[in-house]
Design a protein around this motif. Structure first.
Motif, PDB file in Angstrom:
ATOM      1  N   ALA A 251      -0.936  -9.222 -16.030  1.00 30.17           N
ATOM      2  CA  ALA A 251       0.498  -9.085 -16.301  1.00 30.17           C
ATOM      3  C   ALA A 251       1.331  -9.552 -15.110  1.00 30.17           C
ATOM      4  O   ALA A 251       2.400 -10.150 -15.282  1.00 30.17           O
ATOM      5  N   PHE A 252       0.839  -9.264 -13.900  1.00 26.26           N
ATOM      6  CA  PHE A 252       1.604  -9.611 -12.698  1.00 26.26           C
ATOM      7  C   PHE A 252       1.636 -11.117 -12.460  1.00 26.26           C
ATOM      8  O   PHE A 252       2.690 -11.709 -12.237  1.00 26.26           O
ATOM      9  N   THR A 253       0.457 -11.754 -12.513  1.00 26.82           N
ATOM     10  CA  THR A 253       0.396 -13.188 -12.234  1.00 26.82           C
ATOM     11  C   THR A 253       0.864 -14.033 -13.417  1.00 26.82           C
ATOM     12  O   THR A 253       1.357 -15.146 -13.223  1.00 26.82           O
ATOM     13  N   GLY A 254       0.691 -13.520 -14.641  1.00 17.96           N
ATOM     14  CA  GLY A 254       1.062 -14.302 -15.812  1.00 17.96           C
ATOM     15  C   GLY A 254       2.436 -13.995 -16.356  1.00 17.96           C
ATOM     16  O   GLY A 254       2.835 -14.544 -17.391  1.00 17.96           O
TER      17      GLY A 254
ATOM     18  N   ALA B 234      -0.589   2.177  -6.581  1.00 14.36           N
ATOM     19  CA  ALA B 234      -0.227   3.116  -7.647  1.00 14.36           C
ATOM     20  C   ALA B 234      -1.420   3.394  -8.559  1.00 14.36           C
ATOM     21  O   ALA B 234      -1.681   4.547  -8.934  1.00 14.36           O
ATOM     22  N   LEU B 235      -2.172   2.359  -8.929  1.00 10.10           N
ATOM     23  CA  LEU B 235      -3.331   2.541  -9.797  1.00 10.10           C
ATOM     24  C   LEU B 235      -4.424   3.359  -9.118  1.00 10.10           C
ATOM     25  O   LEU B 235      -4.994   4.288  -9.722  1.00 10.10           O
ATOM     26  N   VAL B 236      -4.728   3.025  -7.868  1.00  7.92           N
ATOM     27  CA  VAL B 236      -5.800   3.732  -7.155  1.00  7.92           C
ATOM     28  C   VAL B 236      -5.456   5.201  -6.978  1.00  7.92           C
ATOM     29  O   VAL B 236      -6.271   6.092  -7.281  1.00  7.92           O
ATOM     30  N   MET B 237      -4.260   5.486  -6.506  1.00  7.52           N
ATOM     31  CA  MET B 237      -3.888   6.875  -6.246  1.00  7.52           C
ATOM     32  C   MET B 237      -3.791   7.675  -7.538  1.00  7.52           C
ATOM     33  O   MET B 237      -4.216   8.833  -7.591  1.00  7.52           O
TER      34      MET B 237
ATOM     35  N   GLY C 177       2.341  -4.052 -13.876  1.00  4.99           N
ATOM     36  CA  GLY C 177       2.390  -5.493 -13.657  1.00  4.99           C
ATOM     37  C   GLY C 177       3.684  -6.117 -14.141  1.00  4.99           C
ATOM     38  O   GLY C 177       4.101  -7.165 -13.638  1.00  4.99           O
ATOM     39  N   SER C 178       4.322  -5.500 -15.121  1.00  2.00           N
ATOM     40  CA  SER C 178       5.569  -6.037 -15.663  1.00  2.00           C
ATOM     41  C   SER C 178       6.797  -5.583 -14.880  1.00  2.00           C
ATOM     42  O   SER C 178       7.830  -6.257 -14.915  1.00  2.00           O
ATOM     43  N   LEU C 179       6.675  -4.456 -14.171  1.00  2.00           N
ATOM     44  CA  LEU C 179       7.852  -3.885 -13.526  1.00  2.00           C
ATOM     45  C   LEU C 179       7.875  -4.043 -12.008  1.00  2.00           C
ATOM     46  O   LEU C 179       8.951  -4.185 -11.424  1.00  2.00           O
ATOM     47  N   LEU C 180       6.689  -3.990 -11.374  1.00  2.00           N
ATOM     48  CA  LEU C 180       6.658  -4.024  -9.914  1.00  2.00           C
ATOM     49  C   LEU C 180       6.779  -5.453  -9.393  1.00  2.00           C
ATOM     50  O   LEU C 180       6.373  -6.403 -10.047  1.00  2.00           O
ATOM     51  N   ARG C 181       7.310  -5.579  -8.183  1.00  5.50           N
ATOM     52  CA  ARG C 181       7.579  -6.887  -7.594  1.00  5.50           C
ATOM     53  C   ARG C 181       6.474  -7.352  -6.657  1.00  5.50           C
ATOM     54  O   ARG C 181       6.357  -8.547  -6.389  1.00  5.50           O
ATOM     55  N   ARG C 182       5.677  -6.422  -6.118  1.00  3.81           N
ATOM     56  CA  ARG C 182       4.630  -6.800  -5.178  1.00  3.81           C
ATOM     57  C   ARG C 182       3.286  -6.278  -5.652  1.00  3.81           C
ATOM     58  O   ARG C 182       3.186  -5.170  -6.190  1.00  3.81           O
ATOM     59  N   GLU C 183       2.252  -7.076  -5.426  1.00  4.31           N
ATOM     60  CA  GLU C 183       0.923  -6.738  -5.926  1.00  4.31           C
ATOM     61  C   GLU C 183       0.360  -5.496  -5.269  1.00  4.31           C
ATOM     62  O   GLU C 183      -0.294  -4.680  -5.910  1.00  4.31           O
TER      63      GLU C 183
END
Length: 269
Positions: free
Chosen positions: A89-92, A175-178, A163-169
């Motif tokens: 989602a982030f890269t595409g 967020a996912l890990v925590m 991936g659609s809302l955040l600006r940095r990877e």
């Protein structure tokens, strides 16, 4: 092949290719899951861990390494699926937006992402279940795989949201890990003394943790907890759909947007 089916097939093919090109994600799938599950089984003591399973009401005392292997597998599949969908989602995102602005149906783009999520979740759930079955025999392996599948779906949808809302990877990865670590660790009786606290019922993988634990150490089926996990997935998927809709919206002013040629001809004098 009809036009709609062709559009859907094309979108799905490119979405799967995007996942396959993510070599880091593929390495995580192949090596991280069995390594993490195996290390947990070997490193955690095998002494009994007595606790009461809310899903069945039974008093259980499974080996600590087997119990932690279940939560470890849940942690692994949620992280990998969430990362795969977040990266896609982030890269595409920009490419999806260009396609949508060019007239490609957003419905087909969303369905393609749903298919890739279903396939990835099914593959990871089966792989993690097989890795656990090498060390010991869960009493209901099919229910265990279903619990892992539902958890993977939920975090995959969460990955799309981030991936659609955040600006940095790095923000999405953190967020996912925590979220996954806190979510699963708090529900492990070996790690958390408050695993039976009512607040844990609100955690994203509560339904899957209960179902997976019942699958490992009980013969009682718990479809209600799988349904609860699917409810979490549905809510996450709806939020992901809204985030994707926002990401692919046409930001041009109305006066600058391309006008359909047929409509322009009908309006011409």
């Amino acid at each position: 092949m009809s036009g709609r089916l062709s559009l859907f097939t094309t979108a799905t093919r490119y979405d799967l290719i995007e996942h396959a090109r993510n070599r880091f994600a593929m390495l995580l799938v192949v090596f991280f899951i069995p390594t993490w599950v195996g290390l947990v089984y070997l490193a955690i003591p095998d002494r009994g861990t007595p606790f009461q399973l809310t899903a069945t009401g039974e008093r259980l005392a499974p080996a600590g390494n087997e119990l932690t292997q279940i939560t470890g597998a849940l942690n692994a599949v949620t992280l990998v699926t969430g990362f795969m969908m977040f990266a896609a989602a982030f890269t595409g995102g920009r490419f999806d937006r260009r396609l949508a602005m060019a007239g490609y149906p957003r419905t087909h783009l969303v369905l393609a992402k749903a298919v890739s999520l279903l396939l990835a979740s099914a593959l990871l759930a089966a792989y993690a279940t097989a890795a656990m079955c090498v060390a010991w025999a869960p009493k209901q392996p099919h229910l265990l795989a279903a619990a892992l599948f539902c958890a993977a779906l939920t975090y995959g949808a969460m990955g799309v949201i981030l991936g659609s809302l955040l600006r940095r990877e790095v923000e999405g990865m953190f967020a996912l890990v925590m979220t996954s670590v806190i979510d699963v660790a708090l529900q492990n009786p070996l790690v958390s003394a408050g695993a039976d606290n009512p607040l844990t019922h609100l955690l994203p993988t509560y339904g899957s943790v209960q179902a997976a634990t019942a699958a490992g150490f009980s013969t009682t089926s718990v479809p209600a907890y799988l349904a609860l996990q699917l409810l979490w997935f549905t809510a996450s998927a709806l939020l992901g759909l809204l985030a994707f809709h926002h990401r692919t919206r046409n930001a041009l002013p109305r006066s600058a947007r391309p006008v359909n040629r047929g409509v322009a001809q009908r309006r011409a004098p």
